[in-house]
Design a protein around this motif. Structure first.
Motif, PDB file in Angstrom:
ATOM      1  N   MET A 294      49.485  56.272  46.395  1.00 15.43           N
ATOM      2  CA  MET A 294      48.120  56.785  46.326  1.00 15.43           C
ATOM      3  C   MET A 294      47.557  56.694  44.911  1.00 15.43           C
ATOM      4  O   MET A 294      46.371  56.488  44.717  1.00 15.43           O
TER       5      MET A 294
ATOM      6  N   VAL B  63      40.101  55.668  52.162  1.00 15.76           N
ATOM      7  CA  VAL B  63      40.607  56.601  51.149  1.00 15.76           C
ATOM      8  C   VAL B  63      39.924  56.325  49.810  1.00 15.76           C
ATOM      9  O   VAL B  63      39.433  57.241  49.134  1.00 15.76           O
TER      10      VAL B  63
ATOM     11  N   THR C 133      40.376  61.792  59.748  1.00 11.03           N
ATOM     12  CA  THR C 133      41.763  62.211  59.605  1.00 11.03           C
ATOM     13  C   THR C 133      41.782  63.343  58.572  1.00 11.03           C
ATOM     14  O   THR C 133      40.882  63.463  57.742  1.00 11.03           O
ATOM     15  N   TRP C 134      42.835  64.152  58.606  1.00 16.58           N
ATOM     16  CA  TRP C 134      42.850  65.322  57.715  1.00 16.58           C
ATOM     17  C   TRP C 134      42.826  64.921  56.252  1.00 16.58           C
ATOM     18  O   TRP C 134      42.173  65.572  55.424  1.00 16.58           O
ATOM     19  N   ASP C 135      43.514  63.837  55.904  1.00 17.26           N
ATOM     20  CA  ASP C 135      43.563  63.454  54.495  1.00 17.26           C
ATOM     21  C   ASP C 135      42.226  62.903  54.015  1.00 17.26           C
ATOM     22  O   ASP C 135      41.828  63.138  52.864  1.00 17.26           O
TER      23      ASP C 135
ATOM     24  N   ASP D 145      40.033  65.919  53.299  1.00 18.37           N
ATOM     25  CA  ASP D 145      40.419  66.698  52.131  1.00 18.37           C
ATOM     26  C   ASP D 145      40.182  65.974  50.810  1.00 18.37           C
ATOM     27  O   ASP D 145      40.219  66.596  49.743  1.00 18.37           O
ATOM     28  N   LEU D 146      39.936  64.671  50.873  1.00 17.71           N
ATOM     29  CA  LEU D 146      39.700  63.926  49.649  1.00 17.71           C
ATOM     30  C   LEU D 146      38.442  64.380  48.918  1.00 17.71           C
ATOM     31  O   LEU D 146      38.431  64.447  47.687  1.00 17.71           O
TER      32      LEU D 146
ATOM     33  N   TYR E 203      44.958  70.879  63.003  1.00 14.30           N
ATOM     34  CA  TYR E 203      44.395  70.534  61.696  1.00 14.30           C
ATOM     35  C   TYR E 203      43.206  71.411  61.321  1.00 14.30           C
ATOM     36  O   TYR E 203      42.813  71.447  60.153  1.00 14.30           O
TER      37      TYR E 203
END
Length: 223
Positions: A26, A57, A93-95, A98-99, A162
Motif C-alpha cells: 500500500m 485506492v 468496500t470497507w477499505d 475508510d481511505l 462492516y
C-alpha cells in the motif's frame, strides 16, 4: 509528468509485489498517489470507474490528500465532496470508504448542515451507511460528537458486519471526547447491540468496565 488517469493507471499496473509477498505494498500505491497529487477532478472521476481495486485506492487517496491540503480552495473541496457522493457506487468496500470519507465528506461538513449523513445512513447499501458513520471521524476530531452518537442510534442494530465495526469504532473515538455519553449509550444498548459493536466501542475502557459491558452482551445471547 502527465497528470492523467491513463498515466496513473499505467503506473499502478506496473507495480509488482516485493520478493516473498503476493500483494503490492500500500505504501507504493500511496507514493504514486502523492506523485499524482494534482490530478484534476475529471481524471479522478475516470479512475473511480476502474475495475482495478488499487486504481480506486489511489484515486481516493488522492482525493483525501487534496481535501486535506491547506492550499486547496473551498470550491475544490466542495467539488471533491460532490464527486465523492456522486460516485459512492464505486466506493463499495470497507477499505475504500475508510481511505477518505472523513477527509472528503466529514471535514467538508464541519461548518455545514449534516443532512446528507442521515440520508446515507438510511441507504439500502451498507457501504453508504459506513460512509455516513466514518465521515463523522472528522467531526469528532474537531470536538463535535453529536452526529456520531445520533447516527450510532440509527445504525446500532444494523445487519451488516462492516457497519457494526464502524459504529463501534466511531463510538470508541467519540468516547475519548465524551466518556459520559459513551457510557450512557452502552448502558442503553450493550445488552442487545451486535457483539462487535460493544467490543469495538469499549476498547479503551478500563478492563473491569469493559468486561461488565461484554458480560451484559453475553447474558442476552450472541449474534
Amino acid at each position: 509528468m502527465t497528470l492523467t488517469a491513463a498515466a496513473f493507471t499505467a503506473r499502478i499496473e506496473a507495480l509488482r509485489p516485493p520478493p516473498g509477498r503476493d500483494r503490492v505494498r500500500m505504501g507504493d500505491v500511496f507514493g504514486l498517489a502523492k506523485e499524482f497529487g494534482d490530478l484534476p477532478l475529471a481524471e479522478l472521476d475516470i479512475l473511480l470507474d476502474s475495475g482495478n481495486h488499487l486504481v480506486r485506492v489511489g484515486a481516493l487517496r488522492i482525493m483525501g490528500n487534496q481535501a486535506g491540503a491547506k492550499r486547496t480552495s473551498e470550491s475544490t473541496r466542495a467539488d471533491l465532496f460532490a464527486l465523492y457522493l456522486r460516485r459512492t457506487d464505486r466506493i463499495d468496500t470497507w477499505d475504500l470508504v475508510d481511505l477518505s470519507a472523513h477527509q472528503v465528506v466529514g471535514a467538508h461538513l464541519r461548518d455545514k448542515p449534516r443532512d446528507v449523513l442521515y440520508d446515507l445512513a438510511r441507504s439500502p447499501h451498507w457501504w453508504e451507511r459506513r460512509i455516513a458513520m466514518f465521515a463523522t471521524l472528522a467531526l469528532v476530531r474537531a470536538g463535535d460528537a453529536d452526529d456520531t452518537f445520533a447516527l450510532a442510534e440509527m445504525l446500532v442494530d444494523d445487519p451488516h458486519e462492516y457497519v457494526n465495526t464502524v459504529v463501534g469504532g466511531m463510538l470508541r473515538e467519540a468516547g475519548k471526547h465524551d466518556r459520559a455519553r459513551l457510557l450512557a449509550f452502552l448502558d442503553e444498548h450493550a445488552a442487545t447491540a451486535p457483539r462487535v459493536v460493544v467490543r469495538f466501542a469499549t476498547e479503551h475502557l478500563e478492563a473491569e468496565e469493559r468486561a461488565r459491558y461484554l458480560a451484559a452482551r453475553r447474558a442476552s445471547g450472541d449474534s
